[in-house]
Design a protein around this motif. Structure first.
Motif, PDB file in Angstrom:
ATOM      1  N   VAL A  28     -26.818   5.336 -13.133  1.00 17.59           N
ATOM      2  CA  VAL A  28     -26.672   3.999 -13.403  1.00 17.59           C
ATOM      3  C   VAL A  28     -27.906   3.555 -13.753  1.00 17.59           C
ATOM      4  N   ASP A  29     -27.566   2.607 -14.686  1.00 16.15           N
ATOM      5  CA  ASP A  29     -28.859   1.970 -15.223  1.00 16.15           C
ATOM      6  C   ASP A  29     -28.498   0.520 -16.046  1.00 16.15           C
ATOM      7  N   ILE A  30     -29.431  -0.409 -16.065  1.00 15.35           N
ATOM      8  CA  ILE A  30     -29.204  -1.645 -16.722  1.00 15.35           C
ATOM      9  C   ILE A  30     -29.679  -1.627 -18.051  1.00 15.35           C
ATOM     10  N   SER A  31     -30.502  -0.632 -18.484  1.00 14.02           N
ATOM     11  CA  SER A  31     -30.734  -0.659 -19.735  1.00 14.02           C
ATOM     12  C   SER A  31     -29.650  -0.026 -20.752  1.00 14.02           C
TER      13      SER A  31
ATOM     14  N   HIS B 113     -40.148  -1.274 -11.011  1.00 16.16           N
ATOM     15  CA  HIS B 113     -39.673  -1.885 -12.403  1.00 16.16           C
ATOM     16  C   HIS B 113     -38.976  -3.081 -12.045  1.00 16.16           C
ATOM     17  N   MET B 114     -38.636  -3.396 -10.707  1.00 18.63           N
ATOM     18  CA  MET B 114     -38.078  -4.601 -10.310  1.00 18.63           C
ATOM     19  C   MET B 114     -38.971  -5.522  -9.474  1.00 18.63           C
ATOM     20  N   ASP B 115     -38.529  -6.684  -9.526  1.00 13.90           N
ATOM     21  CA  ASP B 115     -39.357  -7.563  -8.425  1.00 13.90           C
ATOM     22  C   ASP B 115     -39.272  -7.051  -7.416  1.00 13.90           C
TER      23      ASP B 115
ATOM     24  N   GLY C 247     -32.020   9.626 -18.574  1.00 10.04           N
ATOM     25  CA  GLY C 247     -31.273  10.422 -18.019  1.00 10.04           C
ATOM     26  C   GLY C 247     -32.174  12.049 -17.834  1.00 10.04           C
ATOM     27  N   SER C 248     -33.358  11.794 -17.647  1.00 12.63           N
ATOM     28  CA  SER C 248     -34.151  12.948 -17.471  1.00 12.63           C
ATOM     29  C   SER C 248     -33.706  13.730 -16.216  1.00 12.63           C
ATOM     30  N   LEU C 249     -33.537  13.093 -15.170  1.00 16.26           N
ATOM     31  CA  LEU C 249     -33.083  13.939 -13.982  1.00 16.26           C
ATOM     32  C   LEU C 249     -31.864  14.502 -14.123  1.00 16.26           C
TER      33      LEU C 249
HETATM   34  N1  SAH Z   1     -35.293   7.375 -13.128  1.00 19.03           N
HETATM   35  C1  SAH Z   1     -35.492   7.599 -14.570  1.00 19.03           C
HETATM   36  C2  SAH Z   1     -36.099   6.203 -15.204  1.00 19.03           C
HETATM   37  C3  SAH Z   1     -37.313   5.418 -14.634  1.00 19.03           C
HETATM   38  S1  SAH Z   1     -37.688   4.278 -15.817  1.00 19.03           S
HETATM   39  C4  SAH Z   1     -36.732   8.742 -14.644  1.00 19.03           C
HETATM   40  O1  SAH Z   1     -37.230   9.022 -13.605  1.00 19.03           O
HETATM   41  O2  SAH Z   1     -37.152   9.034 -15.710  1.00 19.03           O
HETATM   42  C5  SAH Z   1     -36.917   2.830 -14.788  1.00 19.03           C
HETATM   43  C6  SAH Z   1     -35.599   2.569 -14.991  1.00 19.03           C
HETATM   44  O3  SAH Z   1     -35.087   1.503 -14.024  1.00 19.03           O
HETATM   45  C7  SAH Z   1     -35.341   1.898 -16.280  1.00 19.03           C
HETATM   46  O4  SAH Z   1     -34.453   2.790 -17.119  1.00 19.03           O
HETATM   47  C8  SAH Z   1     -34.997   0.583 -16.208  1.00 19.03           C
HETATM   48  O5  SAH Z   1     -33.597   0.034 -17.018  1.00 19.03           O
HETATM   49  C9  SAH Z   1     -34.046   0.808 -14.795  1.00 19.03           C
HETATM   50  N2  SAH Z   1     -33.971  -0.481 -13.895  1.00 19.03           N
HETATM   51  C10 SAH Z   1     -34.707  -1.389 -13.662  1.00 19.03           C
HETATM   52  N3  SAH Z   1     -34.202  -2.317 -12.860  1.00 19.03           N
HETATM   53  C11 SAH Z   1     -32.888  -1.897 -12.553  1.00 19.03           C
HETATM   54  C12 SAH Z   1     -31.801  -2.502 -11.911  1.00 19.03           C
HETATM   55  N4  SAH Z   1     -31.970  -3.468 -11.283  1.00 19.03           N
HETATM   56  N5  SAH Z   1     -30.613  -1.835 -12.182  1.00 19.03           N
HETATM   57  C13 SAH Z   1     -30.450  -0.533 -12.806  1.00 19.03           C
HETATM   58  N6  SAH Z   1     -31.583   0.060 -13.341  1.00 19.03           N
HETATM   59  C14 SAH Z   1     -32.591  -0.662 -13.306  1.00 19.03           C
END
Ligand code: SAH
Ligand code: MG
Length: 945
Positions: free
Chosen positions: A743-746, A805-807, A724-726
């Motif tokens: 939104v996030d998956i983590s 962070h995704m493929d 949630g930094s942004l």
């Molecule tokens: N936007 C944030 C975090 C970046 S880290 C910032 O700038 O600080 C990358 C984030 O992408 C991680 O929290 C990871 O969980 C998320 N992420 C990766 N694949 C995802 C997906 N398919 N759906 C949602 N979030 C995803």
């Protein structure tokens, strides 16, 4: 006979510091630092933290030279010592005149006379201790002192011989012949033996002296000292021996017995091999042909005395001088400190630790007190990340170990406005930027016209001051210290490579010097250095050489074994906290030697906390590989093939016979147990904070804020909001936003985000509201590659540092989902610019030639910024992706970025695409088959309306 000591050169009345002051005034800069004592000469437990006394070391910086003192208990002693070294190096004349060889010859005679005087036998000189002890020898031997003792335990005598013939420095055994010759003039006073190498006073000492010595001596106890026997045949193994010395015996006779002689006459003694306060020396057999021919008259003082006999290659390497026959390594002798015999145990373990400490990588390992530490890290990033002795200190230690002068460091401060060379020239000319090294990372930053850069050049000199090697790296650093450490690491890395490739012909190694910016001025010295030999003999025959190289090879082949991890098991729940490139994992480990099938296991090393930096080669590669697969709290078990004997013994506490025999058996392996205790700070964040001002993440937020302000958007989705930094940052800016969603998956990221946002929003509203007009914040769990239909119709989407962070196919899918289903007016996507990693990860920027010839290779050698990244795109790849995506969905796209600049290679650190839709949405477009509802994790709504 009158006992009067002839004082040849008058000692200066001024202290070394005063002399330096006379010559340099305020240009001399003393820096005293606290140090821990060097571990390898002390025999500490590998795992027992030392609580040594506080010691000081002084660095003296003079305009053209910088020297480092040894370590001292008092600051002022360290300063004086540094001054003394500098005086010595600069050749500042402090004495009247050196005696001529003729004068020295005469002084030698009076010195010997003095040594055998009644006055001397009762004084506190190390030699006096020997003389007193020899009075207990039986029969003829009573009062006879081995020549080698006289030659090696009196510095004055040694220096006089050096005036007669400077070659004494490299061939200390010449001293013996000079003493023999001087003694020939004293035949009414001293008796010598032609067959045995001893000298004795003819008239007995007065009775009262003898009586008082008897009383004193009678109070001394029998002692037991552990020593190490190094057989001259390399087929025989190194063994521990115990010397039992009773109060009525001369310790050298006991050592002689151990070497197979009746008495000490034929025992030779090496220089002190440990730290100055110890008495660690090799005692070895004088070869037959060594007996100097007394009839020849040494007409020109230029004769050399060769030791013929079987060379003890292991002992020679150890001592850095030729050692013949069997040898005993022991720490025993008389000192000025006490009239009692000083002694310390020299265990097999200490022997191997000292051996290990002769190579640059070994010094590093020892300073880290861990066998899992790598031979030598490949990179110096920052002082904070560097564990163990710093490269400069390792280099100094290496030079001391190999009987070289202290290395010379010289700086070339470079004004950024004027003549830069190499890489810096290029950057400076291209306009705005200079290379600086902040916390060890190079970054480009706006040019300050007055900033100074440093280049460090290192010279290695022989004892006599001849230039051996010059290393002049092209890299410039903003901090002087970064320049020194990186240049030192260059020299060390080359030397270490040579040590590790001992089996290669030197010529082959020699070809590698250019890559290290090294020039070699004396191939011979380097070759001898690597062969662990001093140059004085040059008589090594082929067989010796081969055997020799073999033994060294066996000693240093550790990394060449290429350990392979076997049967890896990782246990314990996955916690999700994993190390990544640049982070600092901390592990607990134990390494054992296991004999297959026999259920025999001997623990070699246990370490409760071992922290290292990932990605810079600070730890042996296979351990890093394993740790990278672990998460905090997990355990790993695996085995590898055997480590080198040297390492096993250096690490293990016991000199057990069992272990030795296990080692010989082929069915041994090393078993590892590792647990990952913690991982310090995500690397990318740390780097972004350390290198960019304001931090890169803040710059991304500011970029987004700018877009939001311009767009007058009232709703925002943060795709992949992480912790949630942004969203949190946006609460600090006065924007037009009313509603925000993340939104996030983590789960983990989301719960952290919820915590942060909650405390911020609650605190803020309690305090009477915030800067923004935000009314609602919601966090959703879900994948951004799915359309969350709750979120349709949002004005602006942000996706910062997520797609990598995704493929890659998922990243493309996200793009399509975002622009075809979510359809925000504006979508901002940021991702690392892979090309910028060259700046982040190389300690130096590419040079002009490099840039042209192997730009690709350089880039290929770069790692991703974060272990979790699936890809990092170049500018071209990103542009391609974004342009195609925009075209498919009828969006416009513009490119920007933060960190660095678009016009200066290699572009921005973070590249950003801003997609804009300039057409209106029709109402019916949001009907979709694959609608998906994200689940709400946390929600906040303003009470104010
Ligand atoms: N936007 C944030 C975090 C970046 S880290 C910032 O700038 O600080 C990358 C984030 O992408 C991680 O929290 C990871 O969980 C998320 N992420 C990766 N694949 C995802 C997906 N398919 N759906 C949602 N979030 C995803
Ligand atoms: Mg990332």
């Amino acid at each position: 006979m009158e006992a009067r000591e002839h004082v040849a050169p008058k000692k200066p009345i001024l202290t070394p510091k005063a002399i330096i002051h006379q010559n340099f005034g305020s240009r001399a800069c003393y820096v005293v630092e606290e140090v821990k004592e060097a571990p390898q000469t002390e025999c500490p437990g590998l795992n027992i933290p030392q609580m040594g006394p506080c010691l000081y070391r002084c660095t003296l910086q003079l305009p053209e030279l910088s020297v480092i003192s040894g370590t001292f208990r008092k600051k002022k002693d360290a300063e004086q010592s540094a001054a003394e070294i500098a005086i010595d190096k600069l050749g500042i004349c402090t004495e009247t005149i050196d005696p001529t060889p003729q004068e020295a010859q005469e002084s030698l005679v009076s010195r010997i006379t003095f040594i055998f005087s009644e006055k001397f036998v009762v004084c506190d000189h190390p030699l006096s201790g020997h003389i007193r002890a020899t009075l207990w020898r039986k029969g003829d031997l009573c009062g006879s002192i081995p020549l080698s003792v006289i030659a090696f335990y009196d510095a004055k005598l040694f220096n006089l011989c050096k005036c007669i013939n400077p070659e004494v420095e490299s061939n200390p055994f010449l001293v013996i012949s000079y003493i023999m010759r001087a003694t020939a003039n004293l035949h009414q006073f001293l008796a010598t033996s032609e067959r045995h190498l001893w000298i004795r006073r003819l008239s007995p000492y007065p009775q009262d002296i003898i009586e008082s010595l008897m009383k004193e001596h009678g109070s001394q106890k029998c002692i037991q000292v552990t020593a190490v026997h190094i057989p001259s045949s390399v087929e025989q193994s190194i063994e521990a021996v115990t010397l039992h010395i009773s109060s009525r015996e001369y310790y050298l006779d006991i050592i002689a017995n151990e070497l197979g002689f009746e008495d000490a006459s034929n025992v030779l003694i090496s220089r002190n091999l440990g730290k100055a306060s110890s008495e660690t020396r090799l005692f070895f057999t004088a070869p037959k042909s060594y007996l100097p021919d007394l009839s020849s008259k040494f007409p020109n003082g230029k004769e050399t005395l060769y030791l013929k006999g079987s060379l003890n290659v292991r002992a020679s390497y150890f001592a850095g001088q030729d050692i013949t026959g069997d040898a005993i390594l022991a720490s025993i002798g008389y000192t000025r400190k006490s009239r009692d015999l000083f002694y310390e145990d020299v265990t097999i373990r200490l022997y191997y630790r000292m051996l290990l400490g002769k190579t640059p990588g070994g010094i590093y390992k020892l300073s880290r007190e861990a066998m899992l530490a790598s031979e030598l890290p490949s990179r110096f990033t920052s002082r904070a990340n560097w564990r163990g002795s710093l490269p400069r200190d390792i280099l100094c230690m290496f030079c001391r170990q190999h009987r070289l002068s202290e290395p010379l460091f010289s700086f070339h401060p470079i004004k950024t406005t004027s003549g830069l060379s190499g890489s810096c020239l290029k950057v400076a000319e291209s306009g705005e930027n200079v290379i600086e090294c902040v916390n060890g990372f190079s970054v480009t930053s706006p040019k300050h016209s007055d900033s100074e850069l440093f280049k460090c050049e290192i010279k290695l000199l022989s004892r006599c001051g001849d230039l051996i090697l010059l290393c002049s790296p092209k890299d410039c650093y903003k901090k002087q210290n970064d320049a020194i450490q990186n240049a030192s690491l260059k020299v060390l890395s080359w030397l270490n490579m040579c040590f590790k490739s001992m089996i290669l012909p030197f010529e082959q190694l020699y070809e590698t010097v250019d890559n290290f910016n090294i020039q070699i001025y004396s191939k011979n010295i380097i070759r001898d250095l690597l062969a662990g030999q001093s140059t004085h003999n040059g008589q090594l025959n082929g067989i010796h050489c081969n055997k020799f190289v073999e033994s060294i090879y066996m000693n240093s082949s550790y990394d060449m074994l290429g350990n392979i991890v076997d049967s890896l098991k990782i246990e314990g729940p996955y916690s999700g906290v994993c190390p990544s490139s640049g982070s600092l994992p901390c592990i607990r480990y134990s390494v054992s030697l296991a004999v297959e099938g026999e259920n025999l296991k001997e623990v070699i090393e246990v370490c409760d906390e071992f922290e290292f930096e990932v990605g810079v080669g600070a730890v042996v590669s296979y351990v890093e590989e394993v740790v990278m697969q672990m998460s905090v709290g997990q355990y790993a078990y695996f085995s590898t093939n055997l480590l080198s004997t040297e390492l096993i013994f250096a690490a293990s506490a016991g000199d057990s016979v069992k272990m030795l025999s296990s080692l010989i058996s082929k069915k041994c392996c090393m078993e590892y147990e590792i647990s990952l205790i913690r991982v310090a700070e995500p690397p990318e964040e740390r780097m972004e904070q350390a290198l960019f001002s304001p931090p890169l993440s803040k710059q991304r937020v500011e970029f987004a804020v700018q877009q939001i302000l311009e767009s007058h958007a009232s709703t925002l989705i943060d795709f992949g909001c992480g912790s949630g930094s942004l969203l949190e940052a946006l609460l600090n800016y006065p924007t037009s936003l009313k509603k925000m969603a993340g939104v996030d998956i983590s789960q983990k990221g989301l719960s952290r985000a919820a915590k942060v946002l909650n405390s911020k929003l609650v605190t803020n509203s309690d305090a009477g509201g915030h800067l923004t007009s935000i009314k609602s914040v919601i966090l959703y769990e879900g994948s951004i590659t799915n359309f969350g239909s709750q979120l349709h119709g949002f004005d602006i989407g942000t996706c910062l540092e997520v797609i990598e962070h995704m493929d890659e196919d998922q990243a493309c899918l996200f793009g399509d989902v975002a622009l075809s289903f979510f359809r925000p007016r504006i979508l901002i996507v940021s991702t690392p610019n892979f090309e910028y990693n060259v700046v982040l990860q190389k300690s130096s920027p590419p040079t002009q030639e490099q840039e042209e010839s192997d730009e690709k290779t350089l880039l290929q050698s770069c790692k991703f910024r974060n272990h979790d990244h699936k890809f990092e795109w170049t500018r071209e790849q990103f542009t391609q992706w974004a342009s195609d995506l925009a075209a498919r969905h009828n969006y416009n796209v513009e490119f920007g970025g933060v960190g660095g600049s678009a016009d200066v290679e290699p572009g921005y650190a973070s590249q950003i695409a801003v997609f804009k839709r300039d057409w209106k949405l029709e109402d019916d477009v949001l009907k979709h088959a694959d609608e998906h509802h994200y689940s709400i994790i946390w929600e906040w709504n303003s009470k104010k309306e």
